[in-house]
Scaffold this motif. Sequence first.
Motif, PDB file in Angstrom:
ATOM      1  N   ARG A  25       0.820  -1.199   0.000  1.00 33.35           N
ATOM      2  CA  ARG A  25       0.000   0.000   0.000  1.00 33.35           C
ATOM      3  C   ARG A  25       0.865   1.264   0.000  1.00 33.35           C
ATOM      4  O   ARG A  25       2.026   1.237   0.411  1.00 33.35           O
ATOM      5  CB  ARG A  25      -0.947   0.029   1.197  1.00 33.35           C
ATOM      6  CG  ARG A  25      -0.262   0.139   2.569  1.00 33.35           C
ATOM      7  CD  ARG A  25      -0.177   1.537   3.130  1.00 33.35           C
ATOM      8  NE  ARG A  25       0.653   1.606   4.331  1.00 33.35           N
ATOM      9  CZ  ARG A  25       1.934   1.887   4.312  1.00 33.35           C
ATOM     10  NH1 ARG A  25       2.574   2.100   3.175  1.00 33.35           N
ATOM     11  NH2 ARG A  25       2.639   1.950   5.433  1.00 33.35           N
ATOM     12  N   GLU A  31      -1.126  10.071   8.316  1.00 31.65           N
ATOM     13  CA  GLU A  31       0.014   9.288   8.812  1.00 31.65           C
ATOM     14  C   GLU A  31       0.094   9.344  10.334  1.00 31.65           C
ATOM     15  O   GLU A  31      -0.082  10.410  10.935  1.00 31.65           O
ATOM     16  CB  GLU A  31       1.296   9.862   8.193  1.00 31.65           C
ATOM     17  CG  GLU A  31       2.310   8.835   7.843  1.00 31.65           C
ATOM     18  CD  GLU A  31       1.842   7.891   6.738  1.00 31.65           C
ATOM     19  OE1 GLU A  31       1.366   6.790   7.076  1.00 31.65           O
ATOM     20  OE2 GLU A  31       1.969   8.241   5.561  1.00 31.65           O
ATOM     21  N   HIS A  32       0.367   8.178  10.911  1.00 36.24           N
ATOM     22  CA  HIS A  32       0.454   8.041  12.369  1.00 36.24           C
ATOM     23  C   HIS A  32      -0.872   8.427  13.036  1.00 36.24           C
ATOM     24  O   HIS A  32      -0.890   8.948  14.143  1.00 36.24           O
ATOM     25  CB  HIS A  32       1.625   8.853  12.939  1.00 36.24           C
ATOM     26  CG  HIS A  32       2.953   8.248  12.552  1.00 36.24           C
ATOM     27  ND1 HIS A  32       3.487   7.163  13.202  1.00 36.24           N
ATOM     28  CD2 HIS A  32       3.815   8.569  11.558  1.00 36.24           C
ATOM     29  CE1 HIS A  32       4.642   6.844  12.626  1.00 36.24           C
ATOM     30  NE2 HIS A  32       4.866   7.670  11.623  1.00 36.24           N
ATOM     31  N   CYS A 168       2.629  -2.058  15.076  1.00 40.11           N
ATOM     32  CA  CYS A 168       1.948  -1.428  13.934  1.00 40.11           C
ATOM     33  C   CYS A 168       0.492  -1.224  14.274  1.00 40.11           C
ATOM     34  O   CYS A 168      -0.035  -1.846  15.192  1.00 40.11           O
ATOM     35  CB  CYS A 168       2.082  -2.302  12.678  1.00 40.11           C
ATOM     36  SG  CYS A 168       1.344  -3.923  12.819  1.00 40.11           S
ATOM     37  N   GLY A 169      -0.147  -0.335  13.531  1.00 35.75           N
ATOM     38  CA  GLY A 169      -1.587  -0.139  13.672  1.00 35.75           C
ATOM     39  C   GLY A 169      -2.305  -1.099  12.740  1.00 35.75           C
ATOM     40  O   GLY A 169      -1.794  -2.186  12.461  1.00 35.75           O
ATOM     41  N   LEU A 170      -3.469  -0.672  12.224  1.00 34.04           N
ATOM     42  CA  LEU A 170      -4.253  -1.584  11.391  1.00 34.04           C
ATOM     43  C   LEU A 170      -4.404  -1.061   9.956  1.00 34.04           C
ATOM     44  O   LEU A 170      -5.105  -1.650   9.144  1.00 34.04           O
ATOM     45  CB  LEU A 170      -5.636  -1.753  12.044  1.00 34.04           C
ATOM     46  CG  LEU A 170      -6.453  -3.002  11.755  1.00 34.04           C
ATOM     47  CD1 LEU A 170      -5.686  -4.273  12.053  1.00 34.04           C
ATOM     48  CD2 LEU A 170      -7.753  -2.974  12.545  1.00 34.04           C
ATOM     49  N   TYR A 220       8.959   4.509  16.431  1.00 32.15           N
ATOM     50  CA  TYR A 220       7.512   4.288  16.281  1.00 32.15           C
ATOM     51  C   TYR A 220       6.869   4.077  17.656  1.00 32.15           C
ATOM     52  O   TYR A 220       5.864   4.701  17.990  1.00 32.15           O
ATOM     53  CB  TYR A 220       7.297   3.065  15.382  1.00 32.15           C
ATOM     54  CG  TYR A 220       5.871   2.804  14.978  1.00 32.15           C
ATOM     55  CD1 TYR A 220       5.329   3.400  13.835  1.00 32.15           C
ATOM     56  CD2 TYR A 220       5.054   1.958  15.720  1.00 32.15           C
ATOM     57  CE1 TYR A 220       4.024   3.149  13.453  1.00 32.15           C
ATOM     58  CE2 TYR A 220       3.748   1.705  15.348  1.00 32.15           C
ATOM     59  CZ  TYR A 220       3.233   2.298  14.208  1.00 32.15           C
ATOM     60  OH  TYR A 220       1.938   2.053  13.828  1.00 32.15           O
ATOM     61  N   GLY A 323       3.980   6.219   4.912  1.00 33.16           N
ATOM     62  CA  GLY A 323       4.339   5.143   5.832  1.00 33.16           C
ATOM     63  C   GLY A 323       4.894   5.729   7.119  1.00 33.16           C
ATOM     64  O   GLY A 323       4.725   6.909   7.408  1.00 33.16           O
TER      65      GLY A 323
HETATM   66  C1  GLA Z   1       3.376   1.874   9.700  1.00 35.11           C
HETATM   67  C2  GLA Z   1       2.372   1.070  10.513  1.00 35.11           C
HETATM   68  C3  GLA Z   1       0.943   1.612  10.281  1.00 35.11           C
HETATM   69  C4  GLA Z   1       0.881   3.115  10.512  1.00 35.11           C
HETATM   70  C5  GLA Z   1       2.005   3.823   9.744  1.00 35.11           C
HETATM   71  C6  GLA Z   1       2.076   5.291  10.047  1.00 35.11           C
HETATM   72  O1  GLA Z   1       3.148   1.670   8.335  1.00 35.11           O
HETATM   73  O2  GLA Z   1       2.423  -0.283  10.155  1.00 35.11           O
HETATM   74  O3  GLA Z   1       0.045   0.928  11.114  1.00 35.11           O
HETATM   75  O4  GLA Z   1       0.928   3.416  11.871  1.00 35.11           O
HETATM   76  O5  GLA Z   1       3.267   3.253  10.021  1.00 35.11           O
HETATM   77  O6  GLA Z   1       0.954   5.955   9.555  1.00 35.11           O
END
Ligand code: GLA
Length: 371
Positions: A25, A31-32, A168-170, A220, A323
Amino acid sequence: MSTAAERFSDLVGRHPEGIWGAPGRVNLIGEHTDYNAGLALPFAIDRATVVAAARRPDRTVRVYSTNLDEQACANLDELADWDPGEFVGWSRYALGVLWAIKLPPPGLPGVDIVVSSDVPLRSGLSSSAALTVGIAVALDDIWGLGLDRQEIAKIAQQAEAGFAGTPCGLMDQLAALEGKPGAAVLIDFLSLTTELVPLEVGPLVVLNTRVEHANADGAYADRRRACETAAARLGVPSLRQATLTQVEQELNGQLQKRARHVVTENERVKQTVARLRQNAAVGDLLVSSHMSLRDDYEVSCPELDLAVETALANGATGARLTGAGLGGCAIALGTGADVLAVPLSKAFAEAGFRPPELFTVSPSRGAGRLA
Ligand code: GLA
């Protein structure tokens, strides 16, 4: 046929039962924000991990990567005792999916899996989500688990965060699952709902700085903690519920900067979506996002700044890091890779940076069965 399918027959000695794919992607903006219950607008790209798989008569799971020419093996009966430390880097993501599914009941057979990918690795385009989501959709299908997309996204995230140990987030997982040609995916992480937004903005060029930041995971985690602390100080469940006035009046120093990025970034996502729906230009919003990530969130780096500046000086209408930052890629709008290639290489050479890589991406379909 993909490399994964061809290699499957060589390695396993029979045909795969199916072929599945999951894309990388690019995040257009937002972002963040995902781990702050915010808004993001990523799109799935036309580069993907392809997964060839077939059940086995025993309880062994064998995963082979054609990119790395490496394989990892584990037994489903020992799943509760799997130790990520016993597996090599990439295979933690792959086997982490099985670990995150947690259930494999005694009746479920083992699986042979062969993966191949053209998502550049460790460049911030979510090659890891392409791998975990690709394996998750394949297992869901092959084992008949009947998982919905959110469950698949969470399993893939758990594999990465819980087993591979990369926070990481989702966002990446949902983008890989929900992407459609010609569209970006608006994700609201508060309600966990998604909506497609038309993305017809001309060429979308990825500028890969080829910088892998050594402490990216540490930075992060540090930013996530700062956001949690900021929300707690403001007395809100997450920064999604905070206003800019609150952030400016009740926080100061670094905490204020981190929170300001998140709160203003959510607004930029809303504006981007409104403008895309009216077919209006969005480039300036991408530039503001980059500056906020550079100055307030402090996750840019000299290479990313130079990539963005050079793109803007050579016809791009907008550009920003995409990212997590601190290396990886930027995205530029409004001009072609052919126009940017020479000035970017020149600027990087003059600065003494590694030669960058450029390519065009287009919003593409999300994960699913290919054959
Ligand atoms: C990485 C994480 C995502 C998101 C981005 C920042 O790609 O995997 O979950 O937090 O950083 O937007």
